[in-house]
Design a protein around this motif. Structure first.
Motif, PDB file in Angstrom:
ATOM      1  N   CYS A  46      70.141  39.813  35.103  1.00 12.07           N
ATOM      2  CA  CYS A  46      69.694  41.158  35.480  1.00 12.07           C
ATOM      3  C   CYS A  46      69.066  41.090  36.870  1.00 12.07           C
ATOM      4  O   CYS A  46      69.338  41.919  37.747  1.00 12.07           O
ATOM      5  CB  CYS A  46      68.692  41.665  34.447  1.00 12.07           C
ATOM      6  SG  CYS A  46      68.122  43.341  34.749  1.00 12.07           S
ATOM      7  N   ARG A  47      68.256  40.070  37.069  1.00 16.50           N
ATOM      8  CA  ARG A  47      67.625  39.878  38.378  1.00 16.50           C
ATOM      9  C   ARG A  47      68.699  39.652  39.448  1.00 16.50           C
ATOM     10  O   ARG A  47      68.624  40.208  40.551  1.00 16.50           O
ATOM     11  CB  ARG A  47      66.668  38.689  38.294  1.00 16.50           C
ATOM     12  CG  ARG A  47      65.976  38.392  39.596  1.00 16.50           C
ATOM     13  CD  ARG A  47      64.946  37.297  39.412  1.00 16.50           C
ATOM     14  NE  ARG A  47      64.423  36.872  40.693  1.00 16.50           N
ATOM     15  CZ  ARG A  47      63.558  35.869  40.861  1.00 16.50           C
ATOM     16  NH1 ARG A  47      63.138  35.199  39.791  1.00 16.50           N
ATOM     17  NH2 ARG A  47      63.125  35.541  42.054  1.00 16.50           N
ATOM     18  N   LYS A  48      69.702  38.841  39.126  1.00 19.92           N
ATOM     19  CA  LYS A  48      70.780  38.585  40.095  1.00 19.92           C
ATOM     20  C   LYS A  48      71.567  39.862  40.400  1.00 19.92           C
ATOM     21  O   LYS A  48      71.951  40.119  41.539  1.00 19.92           O
ATOM     22  CB  LYS A  48      71.725  37.512  39.564  1.00 19.92           C
ATOM     23  CG  LYS A  48      71.088  36.145  39.510  1.00 19.92           C
ATOM     24  CD  LYS A  48      72.089  35.073  39.105  1.00 19.92           C
ATOM     25  CE  LYS A  48      71.389  33.711  39.050  1.00 19.92           C
ATOM     26  NZ  LYS A  48      72.324  32.596  38.853  1.00 19.92           N
ATOM     27  N   GLY A 106      62.077  41.580  46.527  1.00 18.44           N
ATOM     28  CA  GLY A 106      61.938  42.797  47.328  1.00 18.44           C
ATOM     29  C   GLY A 106      62.871  43.929  46.952  1.00 18.44           C
ATOM     30  O   GLY A 106      63.118  44.833  47.758  1.00 18.44           O
ATOM     31  N   VAL A 107      63.381  43.912  45.725  1.00 22.76           N
ATOM     32  CA  VAL A 107      64.269  44.989  45.282  1.00 22.76           C
ATOM     33  C   VAL A 107      63.459  46.262  45.033  1.00 22.76           C
ATOM     34  O   VAL A 107      62.354  46.207  44.493  1.00 22.76           O
ATOM     35  CB  VAL A 107      65.008  44.563  43.985  1.00 22.76           C
ATOM     36  CG1 VAL A 107      65.782  45.718  43.381  1.00 22.76           C
ATOM     37  CG2 VAL A 107      65.931  43.384  44.267  1.00 22.76           C
ATOM     38  N   ASP A 108      64.021  47.394  45.429  1.00 22.75           N
ATOM     39  CA  ASP A 108      63.318  48.671  45.259  1.00 22.75           C
ATOM     40  C   ASP A 108      63.652  49.285  43.894  1.00 22.75           C
ATOM     41  O   ASP A 108      64.293  50.329  43.804  1.00 22.75           O
ATOM     42  CB  ASP A 108      63.717  49.615  46.407  1.00 22.75           C
ATOM     43  CG  ASP A 108      62.899  50.904  46.407  1.00 22.75           C
ATOM     44  OD1 ASP A 108      61.905  50.989  45.650  1.00 22.75           O
ATOM     45  OD2 ASP A 108      63.270  51.825  47.162  1.00 22.75           O
ATOM     46  N   LEU A 109      63.205  48.605  42.839  1.00 25.91           N
ATOM     47  CA  LEU A 109      63.446  49.107  41.485  1.00 25.91           C
ATOM     48  C   LEU A 109      62.331  50.079  41.126  1.00 25.91           C
ATOM     49  O   LEU A 109      61.151  49.723  41.178  1.00 25.91           O
ATOM     50  CB  LEU A 109      63.493  47.947  40.478  1.00 25.91           C
ATOM     51  CG  LEU A 109      63.740  48.358  39.030  1.00 25.91           C
ATOM     52  CD1 LEU A 109      65.140  48.951  38.836  1.00 25.91           C
ATOM     53  CD2 LEU A 109      63.532  47.177  38.084  1.00 25.91           C
ATOM     54  N   ALA A 123      60.211  40.252  38.616  1.00 30.08           N
ATOM     55  CA  ALA A 123      60.512  39.224  39.630  1.00 30.08           C
ATOM     56  C   ALA A 123      61.418  39.807  40.719  1.00 30.08           C
ATOM     57  O   ALA A 123      61.236  39.518  41.909  1.00 30.08           O
ATOM     58  CB  ALA A 123      61.175  38.017  38.971  1.00 30.08           C
ATOM     59  N   ALA A 124      62.373  40.614  40.333  1.00 28.47           N
ATOM     60  CA  ALA A 124      63.273  41.226  41.327  1.00 28.47           C
ATOM     61  C   ALA A 124      62.467  42.076  42.311  1.00 28.47           C
ATOM     62  O   ALA A 124      62.708  42.051  43.516  1.00 28.47           O
ATOM     63  CB  ALA A 124      64.340  42.074  40.629  1.00 28.47           C
ATOM     64  N   PRO A 143      69.005  50.190  48.226  1.00 26.43           N
ATOM     65  CA  PRO A 143      68.797  51.543  47.674  1.00 26.43           C
ATOM     66  C   PRO A 143      67.678  51.546  46.635  1.00 26.43           C
ATOM     67  O   PRO A 143      67.388  50.504  46.035  1.00 26.43           O
ATOM     68  CB  PRO A 143      70.127  51.841  46.978  1.00 26.43           C
ATOM     69  CG  PRO A 143      70.617  50.498  46.534  1.00 26.43           C
ATOM     70  CD  PRO A 143      70.175  49.521  47.600  1.00 26.43           C
ATOM     71  N   PRO A 144      67.051  52.701  46.414  1.00 24.37           N
ATOM     72  CA  PRO A 144      66.160  52.817  45.252  1.00 24.37           C
ATOM     73  C   PRO A 144      67.016  52.719  43.979  1.00 24.37           C
ATOM     74  O   PRO A 144      68.030  53.418  43.854  1.00 24.37           O
ATOM     75  CB  PRO A 144      65.550  54.212  45.389  1.00 24.37           C
ATOM     76  CG  PRO A 144      66.366  54.942  46.394  1.00 24.37           C
ATOM     77  CD  PRO A 144      67.143  53.948  47.188  1.00 24.37           C
TER      78      PRO A 144
END
Ligand code: GBH
Length: 462
Positions: free
Chosen positions: A348-350, A407-410, A401-402, A362-363
């Motif tokens: 999921c993180r990948k 730095g993922v915009d989740l 963790a993502a 993207p958000p």
């Protein structure tokens, strides 16, 4: 304590056809899933969604369940044929009244409605009269239906999802015939997908021009993708995994974020892959205010050794396997859910990282993630769903963790699903709910996961 960003959206999801029932009540027209499941042999024990969770008659009770767990956001879908029984023309005011009741109850309880316009239940009339999704004209019918929804509900609904998992409509519905409308073809999946993407672009254009300035909502699309992990480090296997992702998610997200289908699809699918007209491309490009992702698992991917591709699981996990030619397999060490889907939180993180890089940060909202567990017909077993808690906990840790390390915009996460419901071709045999439903009586019982998730939402973290 793993804390999530401020204003992180915590939700749970459902879909109209899976919960509402009341399939012939108050003027609702039939949809392709009614027709499909009434054909013997198409669903588990020939089960249908005629009654399902009977949510149509239990709206207040179900909103009370949400309230009791402190749910912040509720993602559900509209039944097009409840609002427009023939898919076009006359509006069914009783259907409008039903969704008004639901939306008003949500708003009164401070639960933010997230509405999916289309979660697979095409009005049957449009299938019979126009061949449904394979007819380019369908896009205009989608637009008129969407306009009705924005007009009637857009004063209170500020989060819109045009389509749920167009991959499923294309591959499962038009490639292998496992889902309604049950078509089997190597050509139609690409036509259906193309028309869904075009329709998405047109709907968003109408929303942005005619509704968004006053209503100030956001609109996007939800895609599903299972991660593809290279089976070995070889360049061939790594390329196969990347190709698998491009055929799965790139197919739908590339046109929106990059303006066309992935090159590898054009090379391999050739003339069966439609081309965007300049006008359609302009509407589709940048047509999503956020990236909706439904994430459930993943597999190992390898370059096929011989001429044929070995692994095509019955649910179409191999996609249009003959075109992409990616050999899929499981690591025997993986834990599995009752769906036989792999429990792979790292993937999921990948997946989030892949989306973040490929589509320019993207958000993202995870609009579905969850697990079906064995033995949950028995309510006494179901209420002790520690495995579901563990599953969601591990996926949320991967999301955390993502966000924090990659730095993922989740921005949000929705559990699939609020309550056990009609699991499509698998009928009532698979249970994903935070609440158990006794399908004989309609009785709802919170599972332990509902209380646990309530705590996560309250603390905004794990
Ligand atoms: C969703 O589809 C639907 O939106 C929802 O209506 C449905 O009830 C829910 O999921 C549960 O099925 O073998 O580990 O690689 C899910 C589409 C495609 C996701 C196949 C899982 C296989 C995972 N699924 N995929 S794995």
């Amino acid at each position: 304590m793993k804390t999530f960003p401020q204003n992180f959206t915590w939700g749970a999801a459902t879909a109209a056809h899976q919960i509402e029932g009341a399939w012939q009540e108050d003027g609702r027209g039939p949809c392709i899933w009614d027709a499909f499941t009434h054909i013997p042999g198409k669903s588990h024990r020939n089960q249908t969604a005629d009654v399902a969770c009977d949510h149509y008659h239990r709206v207040e009770e179900d909103v009370a369940l949400m309230k009791a767990m402190g749910l912040k956001a509720y993602r559900f879908s509209f039944s097009w044929s409840r609002l427009m029984p023939q898919g076009r023309g006359a509006v069914n005011e009783a259907g409008v009244a039903f969704y008004n009741r639901l939306i008003d109850a949500l708003v009164a309880n401070n639960i933010t409605p997230w509405v999916t316009l289309y979660h697979w239940d095409l009005p049957l009339a449009l299938q019979l009269e126009l061949d449904g999704l394979v007819n380019p004209e369908i896009a205009d019918h989608f637009v008129r239906y969407a306009e009705l929804c924005f007009e009637r509900f857009g004063d209170r609904v500020k989060h819109w999802i045009t389509f749920n998992e167009p991959w499923c409509s294309a591959v499962l519905g038009h490639g292998i015939g496992y889902f309604a409308p049950g078509r089997v073809s190597q050509t139609e999946p690409y036509l259906a997908a193309h028309n869904l993407i075009r329709a998405h672009g047109k709907i968003v254009d109408v929303y942005r021009r005619k509704f968004q300035p006053a209503q100030k909502g956001v609109i996007g699309i939800t895609n599903n993708c299972d991660w593809r992990e290279p089976k070995t480090d070889s360049p061939a296997d790594r390329a196969a995994a990347e190709r698998g992702l491009e055929f799965f998610l790139g197919w739908f997200a590339d046109p929106i974020y990059r303006g066309d289908y992935p090159d590898c699809m054009r090379e391999r699918v050739g003339e069966r892959l439609p081309r965007f007209s300049d006008a359609d491309r302009a509407l589709v490009l940048n047509s999503s205010d956020f990236f909706g992702l439904n994430f459930y698992g993943g597999m190992l991917a390898a370059e096929p050794a011989g001429e044929t591709v070995a692994t095509i699981v019955p649910t179409g996990n191999g996609g249009m396997a003959a075109d992409q030619r990616v050999e899929l397999s499981d690591d025997p060490a993986w834990e599995k859910t009752d769906m036989d889907w792999n429990v792979v939180p790292d993937f999921c993180r990948k997946m989030l990282g892949w989306i973040d890089r490929r589509y320019g940060h993207p958000p993202i909202y995870i609009t579905e993630n969850g697990a079906a567990l064995h033995g949950e017909d028995d309510v006494a077993v179901a209420v002790n769903d520690t495995r579901r808690i563990d599953f969601i906990n591990r996926y949320l840790a991967a999301c955390h963790a993502a966000i924090n390390e990659d730095g993922v915009d989740l921005r949000g996460y929705f559990v699939w699903t609020l309550m056990d419901n009609f699991e499509w071709a698998l009928g009532y045999s698979k249970r994903f709910g935070l609440h158990h439903v006794d399908f004989a009586t309609g009785k709802r019982t919170p599972k332990q996961s509902a209380a646990w998730y309530a705590g996560v939402m309250r603390r905004n973290g794990l």
